[in-house]
Design a protein around this motif. Structure first.
Motif, short mmCIF file in Angstrom:
data_model
loop_
_atom_site.label_atom_id
_atom_site.label_comp_id
_atom_site.label_asym_id
_atom_site.label_seq_id
_atom_site.Cartn_x
_atom_site.Cartn_y
_atom_site.Cartn_z
N MET A 175 -1.14 6.62 8.41
CA MET A 175 -1.91 5.37 8.28
C MET A 175 -3.09 5.58 7.38
O MET A 175 -3.60 6.61 7.19
CB MET A 175 -2.39 4.90 9.65
N SER A 218 -2.75 -1.57 4.25
CA SER A 218 -3.56 -2.78 4.41
C SER A 218 -3.53 -3.63 3.14
O SER A 218 -3.78 -4.83 3.19
CB SER A 218 -5.01 -2.41 4.77
N ALA A 260 -2.54 -2.27 11.39
CA ALA A 260 -1.80 -1.02 11.56
C ALA A 260 -1.13 -1.01 12.93
O ALA A 260 -1.67 -1.56 13.89
CB ALA A 260 -2.76 0.17 11.43
N SER A 266 4.72 4.78 6.57
CA SER A 266 3.30 4.49 6.43
C SER A 266 3.06 3.00 6.63
O SER A 266 3.99 2.20 6.68
CB SER A 266 2.80 4.91 5.05
N TRP A 267 1.79 2.63 6.71
CA TRP A 267 1.37 1.24 6.76
C TRP A 267 0.29 1.06 5.71
O TRP A 267 -0.54 1.95 5.51
CB TRP A 267 0.82 0.88 8.14
N SER A 302 2.92 -6.60 8.76
CA SER A 302 1.86 -6.65 9.75
C SER A 302 0.51 -6.57 9.07
O SER A 302 0.29 -5.70 8.22
CB SER A 302 1.99 -5.50 10.75
N GLU A 352 11.59 -1.50 7.45
CA GLU A 352 10.37 -2.07 6.88
C GLU A 352 9.89 -3.19 7.80
O GLU A 352 10.71 -3.88 8.42
CB GLU A 352 10.63 -2.61 5.48
N ASP A 377 -0.10 -5.39 3.64
CA ASP A 377 0.15 -5.86 5.02
C ASP A 377 1.59 -5.57 5.43
O ASP A 377 2.28 -6.41 6.01
CB ASP A 377 -0.15 -7.36 5.17
N SER A 378 2.04 -4.36 5.11
CA SER A 378 3.40 -3.99 5.46
C SER A 378 3.49 -2.49 5.72
O SER A 378 2.57 -1.74 5.39
CB SER A 378 4.37 -4.38 4.34
N GLY A 379 4.59 -2.10 6.30
CA GLY A 379 4.80 -0.69 6.58
C GLY A 379 6.27 -0.35 6.59
O GLY A 379 7.14 -1.23 6.49
#
Length: 176
Positions: free
Chosen positions: A176, A59, A92, A56-57, A89, A86, A62-64
């Motif tokens: 997402m 917000s 997305a 997953s990502w 970002s 990992e 700010d990571s996924g």
């Protein structure tokens, strides 16, 4: 006589429907489409159809993350082995993104149920490009091209330096 003929036809159709049913597992299991493989350190592995890692990502952070299990075959046994990535970002992932350029990290989990991590590795070179995202299926396809990760073991039995090179295209669970 007509009654026996109708019963014969019903019995024949019933038997035929069972005879034409496949006994094998024709349905893919998870995101694996049956040909989902990856090359790790010059050895080709099948992506496990038995176990998946959820990706997953967020917000908020700010990571996924994303990952997959490979099937290691030993005799008549199959042992799934997890590779968990990992990345950082603010946005997305989208098709065309090279996730390797987003502070990509690799963890190898020796005990998936407790989360015990044996190996951590950092990005060195190569790429991990997003080729497709299917939000309705909750999957992301990533193409690894000579992706090199290096790090070290964290446990007493794996304290040596480790190097991994990934090549191939895999489809992973991703939301997402």
């Amino acid at each position: 006589m007509e009654r026996y003929f109708k019963l014969f036809i019903v019995a024949l159709l019933t038997t035929t429907s069972f005879a034409l049913t496949s006994c094998g597992n024709d349905e893919p299991n998870g995101p694996d489409d049956g040909g989902n493989t990856i090359v790790i350190n010059d050895v080709k592995y099948k992506i496990s159809g038995y176990m998946t890692l959820s990706g997953s990502w967020s917000s908020t952070t700010d990571s996924g993350s994303f990952g997959f299990f490979i099937d290691i075959v030993e005799g008549n046994s199959i042992m799934p082995w997890p590779y968990d990535f990992e990345f950082e970002s603010a946005n997305a992932p989208k098709v065309g993104d090279d996730i390797s350029k987003k502070n990509l990290k690799l963890s190898l989990i020796s005990d998936y149920y407790t989360g015990l991590v044996d190996i951590e590795a950092d990005y060195v070179s190569g790429s991990a490009v997003v080729k497709a995202i299917n939000t309705s299926k909750g999957t992301m396809t990533i193409q690894f091209s000579n992706l090199k990760m290096e790090g070290s073991g964290l446990g007493s039995s794996t304290e040596e330096d480790v190097r991994y090179t990934f090549d191939g295209t895999v489809t992973v669970d991703f939301n997402m």
